[in-house]
Design an enzyme around this catalytic site. Structure first.
Site, PDB file in Angstrom:
ATOM      1  N   ARG A  46      27.597 103.283 -55.457  1.00 43.15           N
ATOM      2  CA  ARG A  46      27.942 104.220 -54.377  1.00 43.15           C
ATOM      3  C   ARG A  46      27.775 105.658 -54.891  1.00 43.15           C
ATOM      4  O   ARG A  46      27.371 106.543 -54.156  1.00 43.15           O
ATOM      5  CB  ARG A  46      29.360 103.985 -53.858  1.00 43.15           C
ATOM      6  CG  ARG A  46      29.813 105.045 -52.853  1.00 43.15           C
ATOM      7  CD  ARG A  46      30.927 104.615 -51.897  1.00 43.15           C
ATOM      8  NE  ARG A  46      31.952 103.786 -52.478  1.00 43.15           N
ATOM      9  CZ  ARG A  46      32.907 104.179 -53.326  1.00 43.15           C
ATOM     10  NH1 ARG A  46      32.989 105.447 -53.688  1.00 43.15           N
ATOM     11  NH2 ARG A  46      33.782 103.330 -53.812  1.00 43.15           N
ATOM     12  N   LYS A 196      12.704 109.356 -39.159  1.00 45.46           N
ATOM     13  CA  LYS A 196      11.579 109.800 -38.349  1.00 45.46           C
ATOM     14  C   LYS A 196      10.357 110.063 -39.248  1.00 45.46           C
ATOM     15  O   LYS A 196       9.841 109.143 -39.831  1.00 45.46           O
ATOM     16  CB  LYS A 196      11.993 111.034 -37.534  1.00 45.46           C
ATOM     17  CG  LYS A 196      13.398 110.908 -36.889  1.00 45.46           C
ATOM     18  CD  LYS A 196      13.492 109.863 -35.809  1.00 45.46           C
ATOM     19  CE  LYS A 196      14.913 109.534 -35.371  1.00 45.46           C
ATOM     20  NZ  LYS A 196      15.744 110.645 -34.977  1.00 45.46           N
TER      21      LYS A 196
END
Ligand SMILES: *Cc1c(COP(=O)(O)O)cnc(C)c1O
Length: 380
Positions: A46, A196
Site C-alpha cells: 500500500r 483516459k
C-alpha cells in the site's frame, strides 16, 4: 530531453535482477526484511510497490514535475487533493467540470464542512471576488466536457499567487501532457484520470497527481498511503505501457479530430460544432496560447434538435461505440442529455448549452475516412 523520448524512457530502468527491459509486475503485498526496519525501500505494497514507483517517476516526468503519485482512479486522485483541506476551508471550482468531481465535492465533502464556490472560469477575473482568507484551493479543468470550454491556466495561477495560502490544481485529463503542461503555467498540482488518454486503451481505471513542491508531495503521499486508494501493479504496468505511445496516439487524435470537426462543420444537418481548434470557439485564443494542438474531443448538435433524432443517430453509428469514457484508441460517442449529464434538470442543462441533440465524440485513431463515412451514414 524531448517529449517523445521522455514518454518512452521516463521512470523505466532495466530490472536489476534480470535485465528485463519492462518493469516487472511486482504482484506482491509485502517485502521480506533482513532485520527489523532493514529493507530495500519497500515494506508493504500500500505504501510502495516497484511497478508503481516506476510509473510514478514516469508520471512526474511527462508533466515536467518533480513528483508523481498514482491512485486507483481519477476521482481517488481528486479525493486526495481535497483531503489536504480542513473544515471551514473554501474551494473555488469551475461551474462546468467533470460530473464525478462535482458529485464528490457536493455529496461527499460538503458534509465535512468544506465550502465550494462554482464560477464560470472561462474568464479568470470571475475568481477574484470569491477569494477570502479561507480560500485554500482553486480547482480548474480545461478543456471541459462536453463544450470544450477553456480556462486560462496562467491567468488563474497568477490570481492565486497573490494569496500565499491558495493552491491551484488543474484536471488535465482532456488535453494530456502532450498538449498542455499546467505546472509550467503556474499550477501547483496536475490531476489526470489516467483511465483516459494516458492509459489510452480503455483497459484500466487509474488516476494520478503530479507536483513540484516536496512538502506538498509528502502531504499527498501521506494521504495516499493512509487512505489506501492505490492502483494494483498490473494496472500500473498497463499505464506505464500506455504512456510510451502517448505522443504517437495524440498526434493521430489531433489529426483525426481536425478532419472530423471540419467534416461536421460542413454537414448541412449539423448545427453547432464545439471544437477548441475553430477560431470562432470562445476559448480558441487561450487554447492556442497554452496548448500545442486541439485534440480529438468535440461535441456537436443536430439542426433537428431533439432527443429522438439524437437517439436515432446514436444507434446508427458502427465504428463510434456508444459508451461513457474517452481517450482510447477506439472512437466513442456519448449523449450527455441521457448519459453523463442526465442528472442535471433539463432547463438548467439547456441554459448551459447542453441541448437535447448535443452529441460528444472521442475521436479515436482509426482511419479518418472510415470514421467520416460512419458519421455520414448515421447522420443520414
Ligand atoms: C473520467 C474523468 C475523471 C474521473 O476519473 P476516473 O478515472 O473515472 O475516476 C475526472 N476528470 C475528467 C475530466 C474525466 O474525464
Amino acid at each position: 530531453m524531448k517529449q517523445a523520448t521522455k514518454f518512452i524512457h521516463a521512470g523505466v530502468e532495466p530490472d536489476p535482477s534480470t535485465g528485463a527491459i519492462m518493469t516487472p509486475i511486482y504482484q506482491t503485498s509485502t517485502f521480506v526484511q533482513e532485520g527489523p526496519a532493514q529493507h530495500k525501500g519497500y515494506e508493504y505494497a500500500r505504501s510502495q510497490n516497484p511497478t508503481r514507483t516506476a510509473l510514478e517517476k514516469a508520471y512526474a516526468a511527462i508533466e515536467n514535475g518533480k513528483f508523481g503519485l498514482a491512485f486507483s482512479s481519477g476521482v481517488a486522485a481528486t479525493d486526495a487533493v481535497i483531503k489536504l483541506l480542513q473544515p471551514g476551508d473554501e474551494i473555488i471550482a469551475a461551474s462546468d467540470m467533470y460530473g464525478g468531481t462535482y458529485r464528490l465535492f457536493t455529496k461527499i465533502f460538503e458534509k465535512f464542512g468544506l465550502k465550494f464556490h462554482y464560477v464560470d472560469m472561462q474568464d479568470a477575473k470571475n475568481i477574484e471576488p470569491l477569494i477570502n482568507s479561507n480560500t485554500k484551493l482553486i480547482w480548474a479543468e480545461t478543456p471541459t466536457n462536453p463544450l470544450m470550454n477553456i480556462v486560462d491556466i496562467a491567468a488563474v495561477s497568477a490570481i492565486a499567487k497573490k494569496h500565499s495560502q491558495i493552491l491551484v490544481c488543474v484536471d488535465n485529463t482532456f488535453a494530456t501532457p502532450y498538449l498542455q503542461n499546467p505546472l509550467d503555467l503556474g499550477a501547483d498540482i496536475v490531476m489526470h484520470s489516467a483511465t483516459k488518454y494516458l492509459g489510452g486503451h480503455s483497459d484500466i481505471i487509474q488516476g494520478c497527481l503530479m507536483m513540484n513542491d516536496a512538502g506538498l508531495r509528502e502531504k499527498l503521499y501521506f494521504i495516499q498511503k493512509s487512505t489506501g486508494a492505490v492502483p494494483g501493479p498490473m494496472d500500473c504496468f498497463l499505464a506505464l505501457r500506455g504512456i510510451k505511445t502517448l505522443h504517437v496516439r495524440m498526434q493521430r487524435h489531433c489529426e483525426n479530430g481536425e478532419k472530423i470537426a471540419n467534416y461536421l462543420k460542413s454537414n448541412t444537418k449539423v448545427g453547432r460544432v464545439y471544437w477548441c481548434g475553430f477560431s470562432d470557439h470562445p476559448g480558441y485564443e487561450t487554447a492556442k496560447k497554452q496548448m500545442r494542438g486541439f485534440g480529438g474531443m468535440m461535441s456537436f448538435t443536430l439542426k433537428d434538435d431533439n432527443v429522438e433524432t439524437a437517439k436515432k443517430f446514436l444507434s446508427s453509428t458502427k465504428l463510434f461505440a456508444l459508451a461513457e469514457s474517452l481517450g482510447g484508441v477506439e472512437s466513442l460517442v456519448n449523449h450527455p442529455a441521457s448519459m453523463t449529464h442526465a442528472s442535471i434538470p433539463r432547463e438548467e442543462r439547456i441554459k448551459n448549452g447542453l441541448t437535447d441533440s448535443l452529441i460528444r465524440l472521442s475521436v479515436g485513431i482509426e482511419d479518418a475516412d472510415d470514421l467520416i463515412e460512419d458519421l455520414q451514414q448515421a447522420i443520414g
